[in-house]
Design an enzyme around this catalytic site. Structure first.
Site, PDB file in Angstrom:
ATOM      1  N   CYS A  62      11.772 -11.779  60.846  1.00 46.30           N
ATOM      2  CA  CYS A  62      10.627 -11.182  61.538  1.00 46.30           C
ATOM      3  C   CYS A  62       9.340 -11.321  60.718  1.00 46.30           C
ATOM      4  CB  CYS A  62      10.937  -9.734  61.906  1.00 46.30           C
ATOM      5  SG  CYS A  62       9.881  -9.117  63.234  1.00 46.30           S
ATOM      6  N   GLY A  76       4.286  -8.894  67.035  1.00 48.21           N
ATOM      7  CA  GLY A  76       3.054  -9.176  67.770  1.00 48.21           C
ATOM      8  C   GLY A  76       2.347 -10.423  67.301  1.00 48.21           C
ATOM      9  N   HIS A 119      15.643 -10.538  65.368  1.00 47.05           N
ATOM     10  CA  HIS A 119      16.444  -9.638  64.528  1.00 47.05           C
ATOM     11  C   HIS A 119      17.935  -9.913  64.701  1.00 47.05           C
ATOM     12  CE1 HIS A 119      13.577  -6.754  62.747  1.00 47.05           C
ATOM     13  NE2 HIS A 119      12.818  -7.095  63.773  1.00 47.05           N
ATOM     14  N   GLU A 143      20.388  -8.802  63.014  1.00 48.02           N
ATOM     15  CA  GLU A 143      21.224  -7.631  62.724  1.00 48.02           C
ATOM     16  C   GLU A 143      21.328  -6.680  63.911  1.00 48.02           C
ATOM     17  OE1 GLU A 143      17.371  -5.846  62.793  1.00 48.02           O
ATOM     18  OE2 GLU A 143      18.059  -7.755  61.973  1.00 48.02           O
TER      19      GLU A 143
END
Length: 363
Positions: free
Chosen positions: A255, A299, A340, A342
């Site tokens: 990320c 974003g 993500h 996870e």
């Protein structure tokens, strides 16, 4: 629970009126929408939502309450929470309390009873907008004025708000460490650390202000650069540290970590119109052709031409808008994904990424 009038005002002049839940007060932030149907506790506790007012597009929220296990951080950092309907009662064998009580204790203002479909369409059409949520103010002109006066997300360093002030250590599952990993905590989700521990890693968690020399002191086998909030271009300390470490050990970015690694290599980032926030984003692995259902919360994105100009290779692409979702670098042991792995909405579509990282530690 006492229902008060609550208002959500946007910088474009739109004002929604509803009922409050959670805390009382006034708070400003960037208004975004999340398309997940469940997992609201993980969303609330994700530090990447710092400075944002989160709108849930699923119409009923709070039906299974909250518990003490499903938290991604010790405290809540978001600026507000917006739902169509708040469940009047929660029911789940794991529940330790209600969503209302949870937000009240955390000091987060919530609003229910508004048309979240209309709000989401406005954000899709016009992009993420600054907003104000309040139980104290009702004058539309004042509310809109406060929204317009609030800080823009671009150019805002929110990592310094959520980052830890010291180091911690996570022991590997089973007690016997196969590898030593340093995780740079820009607001990292706890499940990322659990995944590393489950694969036999002893994890040393450090703030993003940690120097390259300090990171290398423990002779780590690899480094993980985690998620976090705000504009990646403002996180100068972490970018400088990554520039010093790239090529010296395997690095995996997730990320915000994906964006920071790209910036450290010399690429550019840009602000997405309304960002990616949800648990249902299809991402194509260009190497295998497989499509992964992913969880996302960001974003900003990495500019592909600038990444390729510095030797980066595209590995994953978002099938909604073709934006970059992953890259690797041929000359360095570096790879990263924007989503993500996870969070497991697939549920195990992206598990291989952690295994890929651990495989690099063996080399």
């Amino acid at each position: 629970m006492r229902n008060m009038r609550c208002y959500l005002a946007l910088e474009d002049g739109t004002v929604f009126a509803g009922e409050s839940f959670g805390a009382e007060g006034t708070s400003a932030g960037e208004v975004v929408f999340n398309t997940a149907m469940s997992g609201y506790q993980e969303i609330l506790t994700d530090p990447s939502y710092c400075g944002q007012i989160v709108t849930m597009t699923s119409p009923l929220i709070g039906n299974y309450g909250v518990n003490v296990e499903d938290v991604e951080a010790a405290k809540l950092h978001l600026s507000g929470f917006v739902v169509k309907e708040l469940a009047r009662r929660h029911s789940n064998y794991r529940a330790s309390g209600s969503l209302h009580d949870y937000l009240h204790a955390a000091g987060v203002v919530g609003i229910s009873g508004i048309d979240t479909r209309a709000l989401t369409r406005r954000l899709r059409d016009r992009g993420s907008l600054r907003g104000v949520i309040s139980t104290e103010l009702s004058d539309p002109a004042i509310l809109v004025g406060k929204a317009r006066a609030s800080t823009q997300m671009e150019g805002r360093n929110l990592v310094e708000t959520v980052m830890p002030r010291g180091e911690t250590r996570i022991e590997p599952a089973g007690g016997s460490a196969k590898f030593r990993v340093v995780a740079v905590d820009c607001g990292i989700k706890q499940n990322i650390l659990r995944e590393l521990a489950q694969l036999g890693c002893e994890v040393r968690v450090v703030p993003p202000t940690t120097t390259a020399e300090r990171i290398l002191e423990s002779r780590p086998h690899g480094l993980l650069l985690g998620n976090g909030p705000g504009d990646p271009a403002t996180v100068g300390d972490a970018i400088t540290t990554m520039q010093a470490l790239i090529g010296r050990l395997p690095i995996f970015g997730i990320c915000l970590g994906h964006q920071l690694l790209a910036l450290a290599l010399g690429a550019r980032t840009y602000k997405l119109k309304f960002g990616h926030h949800g648990a249902n984003h299809p991402v194509k692995n260009v190497d295998t052709g497989r499509v992964e259902i992913t969880s996302q919360n960001h974003g900003f994105a990495v500019d592909v031409p600038s990444l390729e100009a510095v030797g980066g290779r595209v590995t994953h692409v978002n099938l909604y808008d073709q934006s970059l979702e992953g890259f690797a670098h041929a000359d360095h042991r570096v790879f990263a994904v924007q989503y993500h792995p996870e969070a497991a909405p697939g549920p195990h579509d992206s598990q291989y990424l952690f295994e890929q990282f651990v495989g690099m530690l063996r080399d």
